[in-house]
Design an enzyme around this catalytic site. Structure first.
Site, PDB file in Angstrom:
ATOM      1  N   LYS A 174       0.863  -1.188   0.000  1.00 29.51           N
ATOM      2  CA  LYS A 174       0.000   0.000   0.000  1.00 29.51           C
ATOM      3  C   LYS A 174       0.894   1.231   0.000  1.00 29.51           C
ATOM      4  O   LYS A 174       1.648   1.470   0.937  1.00 29.51           O
ATOM      5  CB  LYS A 174      -0.913  -0.003   1.227  1.00 29.51           C
ATOM      6  CG  LYS A 174      -1.867   1.184   1.282  1.00 29.51           C
ATOM      7  CD  LYS A 174      -2.772   1.087   2.505  1.00 29.51           C
ATOM      8  CE  LYS A 174      -3.731   2.257   2.592  1.00 29.51           C
ATOM      9  NZ  LYS A 174      -4.610   2.164   3.783  1.00 29.51           N
ATOM     10  N   LYS A 227      -2.123  -1.507  -3.743  1.00 32.73           N
ATOM     11  CA  LYS A 227      -2.990  -0.332  -3.712  1.00 32.73           C
ATOM     12  C   LYS A 227      -2.128   0.918  -3.816  1.00 32.73           C
ATOM     13  O   LYS A 227      -1.171   1.056  -3.038  1.00 32.73           O
ATOM     14  CB  LYS A 227      -3.798  -0.308  -2.411  1.00 32.73           C
ATOM     15  CG  LYS A 227      -4.728   0.889  -2.264  1.00 32.73           C
ATOM     16  CD  LYS A 227      -5.450   0.864  -0.922  1.00 32.73           C
ATOM     17  CE  LYS A 227      -6.406   2.046  -0.798  1.00 32.73           C
ATOM     18  NZ  LYS A 227      -7.084   2.067   0.512  1.00 32.73           N
TER      19      LYS A 227
END
Length: 303
Positions: A174, A227
């Site tokens: 992320k 992400k």
């Protein structure tokens, strides 16, 4: 042999041919739809920066510095999970496990007096949050905090509580992205001070992303996530080539809002752009995609 014997256009000359030789396919089963749950009753509040996305209520909840509501069996997220599972028992519900939405400071871990994030105490709270959500009915828990060691802590806590069959979907890579802005409006989770760069990843680092992913798999992650999706297709491909667990990609709020804004001005065809970007994410190696476009895409695919 080259041209004229090699003519790749032969299998592009009609829609039937193109469908027959298509290498990458979108299917309804590959999509996960994010929901924003807020306190109160009968709340349907439009998110200004994300056209068509709403904050939806389940019940009242308060915030504090220790994310108490996230570990409360009667807290907002637990109630939302239970209500969704009761209404749609066949639906798979993934519960995002983090502290930012339940703390008054908006960070993803506990904050020390000097403003630093305390990794090791945070992962113990995250494990309790994950167990709370599993008990509420979540089919999977998805830690999104990027604290070191949190997958192992969550796995151990779930197992000792008799939840060994609950999968962990790790937000493994992320990045500290500029594309999260609309989400932070929707989730009301912008940090009250500083930023999240001490725990979310530097966007420049692909090798480090792979290290994070492999650590999460070693700690017991059943699925791993990259992400955002669109700016990190190369990372998705590296991850897909390196692991044998399913790979998830998150098409984040900024990616959604950019397409919506351009389509609203007539600069692009929204449906075509959505399908093209999602196909690109799948082509890069994602098995599953979290996208705010999921409901529309499923309708398009089933039409």
């Amino acid at each position: 042999m080259g041209f004229p014997h090699q003519r790749p256009r032969r299998t592009r000359q009609s829609d039937a041919w193109r469908r027959m030789v298509r290498e990458t396919h979108l299917t309804p089963d590959a999509f996960i739809y994010p929901l924003f749950v807020v306190p109160g009753r009968a709340v349907r509040h439009a998110v200004e920066s994300m056209p068509g996305i709403f904050q939806l209520s389940v019940d009242e909840v308060l915030k504090d510095a220790r994310a108490t509501s996230a570990t409360d069996p009667k807290g907002l997220a637990a109630q939302a999970i239970g209500a969704i599972k009761e209404a749609c028992p066949q639906l798979l519900v993934w519960a995002d496990v983090c502290l930012c939405g339940a703390t008054d400071h908006g960070h993803c871990g506990h904050v020390l007096a000097n403003g630093a994030i305390d990794n090791d105490s945070s992962i113990q709270t995250l494990a309790e949050v994950a167990l709370n959500y599993a008990r509420a009915g979540a089919d999977a828990v998805a830690p999104s905090d990027m604290m070191d060691g949190r997958v192992a802590a969550i796995r151990a806590r779930l197992d000792e509580a008799g939840r060994a069959t609950t999968p962990i979907v790790a937000y493994a890579a992320k990045f500290a992205s500029s594309f999260y802005g609309p989400f932070r409006e929707a989730a009301e989770s912008a940090p009250a001070f500083g930023d999240r760069r001490s725990y979310q990843m530097d966007p420049a680092n692909a090798r480090e992303a792979l290290r994070e992913v492999l650590l999460d798999v070693e700690e017991g992650a059943d699925l791993v996530m990259v992400k955002p999706a669109g700016p990190y297709l190369d990372v998705i491909r590296r991850v897909r080539d390196a692991v044998r667990v399913p790979v998830v990609a998150y098409q984040v709020s900024g990616e959604f809002s950019l397409i919506k804004a351009a389509a609203a001005r007539g600069w692009i065809d929204e449906r075509a752009a959505v399908l093209e970007t999602l196909t690109g994410i799948r082509r890069a190696g994602a098995d599953l995609i979290i996208s705010y476009f999921a409901p529309e895409v499923v309708q398009w695919l089933r039409a």
